[in-house]
Design a protein around this motif. Structure first.
Motif, PDB file in Angstrom:
ATOM      1  N   SER A  42     -19.947   3.384  74.382  1.00 35.58           N
ATOM      2  CA  SER A  42     -18.738   3.263  75.041  1.00 35.58           C
ATOM      3  C   SER A  42     -17.799   2.138  74.370  1.00 35.58           C
ATOM      4  N   ALA A  43     -18.233   1.002  74.224  1.00 39.80           N
ATOM      5  CA  ALA A  43     -17.510   0.115  73.565  1.00 39.80           C
ATOM      6  C   ALA A  43     -17.031   0.408  71.999  1.00 39.80           C
ATOM      7  N   SER A  44     -18.027   1.127  71.421  1.00 37.20           N
ATOM      8  CA  SER A  44     -17.593   1.592  70.082  1.00 37.20           C
ATOM      9  C   SER A  44     -16.462   2.715  70.112  1.00 37.20           C
ATOM     10  N   TYR A  45     -16.473   3.418  71.170  1.00 39.26           N
ATOM     11  CA  TYR A  45     -15.567   4.624  71.392  1.00 39.26           C
ATOM     12  C   TYR A  45     -14.428   3.891  71.640  1.00 39.26           C
ATOM     13  N   ILE A  46     -14.021   2.807  72.551  1.00 40.64           N
ATOM     14  CA  ILE A  46     -12.982   2.251  72.813  1.00 40.64           C
ATOM     15  C   ILE A  46     -12.349   1.454  71.537  1.00 40.64           C
ATOM     16  N   ARG A  47     -13.119   0.696  70.811  1.00 40.58           N
ATOM     17  CA  ARG A  47     -12.870   0.314  69.496  1.00 40.58           C
ATOM     18  C   ARG A  47     -11.884   1.181  68.601  1.00 40.58           C
ATOM     19  N   MET A  48     -12.683   2.415  68.544  1.00 45.63           N
ATOM     20  CA  MET A  48     -11.978   3.515  67.648  1.00 45.63           C
ATOM     21  C   MET A  48     -10.902   3.956  68.215  1.00 45.63           C
ATOM     22  N   VAL A  49     -10.683   3.938  69.593  1.00 50.49           N
ATOM     23  CA  VAL A  49      -9.492   4.617  69.937  1.00 50.49           C
ATOM     24  C   VAL A  49      -8.334   3.419  69.718  1.00 50.49           C
ATOM     25  N   GLN A  50      -8.819   2.171  70.170  1.00 50.88           N
ATOM     26  CA  GLN A  50      -7.899   0.969  69.661  1.00 50.88           C
ATOM     27  C   GLN A  50      -7.520   0.977  68.222  1.00 50.88           C
ATOM     28  N   HIS A  51      -8.234   1.193  67.412  1.00 50.36           N
ATOM     29  CA  HIS A  51      -7.934   1.074  66.074  1.00 50.36           C
ATOM     30  C   HIS A  51      -6.972   2.266  65.851  1.00 50.36           C
ATOM     31  N   LEU A  52      -7.233   3.568  66.414  1.00 51.57           N
ATOM     32  CA  LEU A  52      -5.999   4.379  65.988  1.00 51.57           C
ATOM     33  C   LEU A  52      -4.840   4.336  66.729  1.00 51.57           C
ATOM     34  N   ILE A  53      -4.749   3.806  67.891  1.00 50.69           N
ATOM     35  CA  ILE A  53      -3.577   3.186  68.548  1.00 50.69           C
ATOM     36  C   ILE A  53      -3.016   2.123  67.585  1.00 50.69           C
ATOM     37  N   GLU A  54      -3.624   1.403  67.004  1.00 54.69           N
ATOM     38  CA  GLU A  54      -2.942   0.384  66.087  1.00 54.69           C
ATOM     39  C   GLU A  54      -2.384   1.097  65.084  1.00 54.69           C
ATOM     40  N   LYS A  55      -3.102   2.301  64.267  1.00 53.58           N
ATOM     41  CA  LYS A  55      -2.461   2.919  63.217  1.00 53.58           C
ATOM     42  C   LYS A  55      -1.154   3.582  63.812  1.00 53.58           C
ATOM     43  N   GLU A 107       4.127   9.595  72.223  1.00 50.30           N
ATOM     44  CA  GLU A 107       3.825  10.012  71.262  1.00 50.30           C
ATOM     45  C   GLU A 107       2.212   9.947  70.599  1.00 50.30           C
ATOM     46  N   CYS A 108       2.040   8.581  70.873  1.00 49.38           N
ATOM     47  CA  CYS A 108       0.384   8.359  70.556  1.00 49.38           C
ATOM     48  C   CYS A 108      -0.454   9.039  71.257  1.00 49.38           C
ATOM     49  N   MET A 109      -0.489   9.177  72.720  1.00 51.21           N
ATOM     50  CA  MET A 109      -1.312  10.015  73.574  1.00 51.21           C
ATOM     51  C   MET A 109      -1.304  11.327  72.927  1.00 51.21           C
ATOM     52  N   ASP A 110       0.047  11.890  72.942  1.00 48.75           N
ATOM     53  CA  ASP A 110      -0.133  13.343  72.317  1.00 48.75           C
ATOM     54  C   ASP A 110      -0.763  13.469  70.950  1.00 48.75           C
ATOM     55  N   ALA A 111      -0.509  12.631  70.068  1.00 47.78           N
ATOM     56  CA  ALA A 111      -1.006  12.825  68.616  1.00 47.78           C
ATOM     57  C   ALA A 111      -2.538  12.436  68.882  1.00 47.78           C
ATOM     58  N   LEU A 112      -2.799  11.766  69.583  1.00 46.21           N
ATOM     59  CA  LEU A 112      -4.541  11.291  69.694  1.00 46.21           C
ATOM     60  C   LEU A 112      -5.255  12.714  70.484  1.00 46.21           C
ATOM     61  N   SER A 113      -4.394  13.232  71.375  1.00 43.44           N
ATOM     62  CA  SER A 113      -5.087  14.156  72.210  1.00 43.44           C
ATOM     63  C   SER A 113      -5.009  15.553  71.223  1.00 43.44           C
ATOM     64  N   LYS A 114      -3.937  15.636  70.293  1.00 41.37           N
ATOM     65  CA  LYS A 114      -3.957  16.917  69.370  1.00 41.37           C
ATOM     66  C   LYS A 114      -5.006  16.919  68.466  1.00 41.37           C
ATOM     67  N   HIS A 115      -4.874  15.523  67.685  1.00 39.63           N
ATOM     68  CA  HIS A 115      -5.712  15.442  66.386  1.00 39.63           C
ATOM     69  C   HIS A 115      -6.829  14.800  66.543  1.00 39.63           C
ATOM     70  N   ALA A 116      -7.203  13.967  67.448  1.00 39.17           N
ATOM     71  CA  ALA A 116      -8.333  13.438  67.642  1.00 39.17           C
ATOM     72  C   ALA A 116      -9.290  13.693  68.720  1.00 39.17           C
ATOM     73  N   ASN A 117      -8.720  14.625  69.447  1.00 39.46           N
ATOM     74  CA  ASN A 117      -9.596  15.170  70.829  1.00 39.46           C
ATOM     75  C   ASN A 117      -9.722  13.789  71.676  1.00 39.46           C
TER      76      ASN A 117
END
Length: 103
Positions: A5-18, A28-38
């Motif tokens: 779960s810590a790894s998953y949160i770090r991945m989400v954080q990394h994608l948010i930083e992108k 926009e970030c929520m929509d993009a990560l929902s659509k493209h990263a599930n």
């Protein structure tokens, strides 16, 4: 939970930083990560809010600058797809090496 779960949160954080690098706002970030990263929007929102708490001054400046520099939805989608393709399958083999040369 633990490491996965810590790894998953770090991945989400990394994608948010992108997303931040592409001047996306929270929605926009929520929509993009929902659509493209599930990634469920509630996860993105939770991680985003924690980042805001930890980096209050940054987010205040970011929101001010972001209003002036927002990308179009098409540009945003293209950037997210690019990010996701860069982050997935790092061992992808380039099939262009199969081209034969005639002498």
């Amino acid at each position: 939970m633990g490491d996965s779960s810590a790894s998953y949160i770090r991945m989400v954080q990394h994608l948010i930083e992108k997303c931040l690098m592409f001047h996306m706002n929270e929605d926009e970030c929520m929509d993009a990560l929902s659509k493209h990263a599930n990634i469920k929007p509630v996860i993105t929102r939770t991680v985003w809010k924690e980042l805001e708490k930890e980096n209050k001054e940054f987010f205040e400046a970011y929101k001010k600058i972001n209003r002036e520099n927002q990308m179009s939805e098409v540009e945003t989608t293209q950037k997210i797809l690019q990010i996701l393709s860069e982050n997935s399958t790092p061992n992808t083999i380039n099939t262009s090496s199969n081209i034969h040369h005639d002498a």
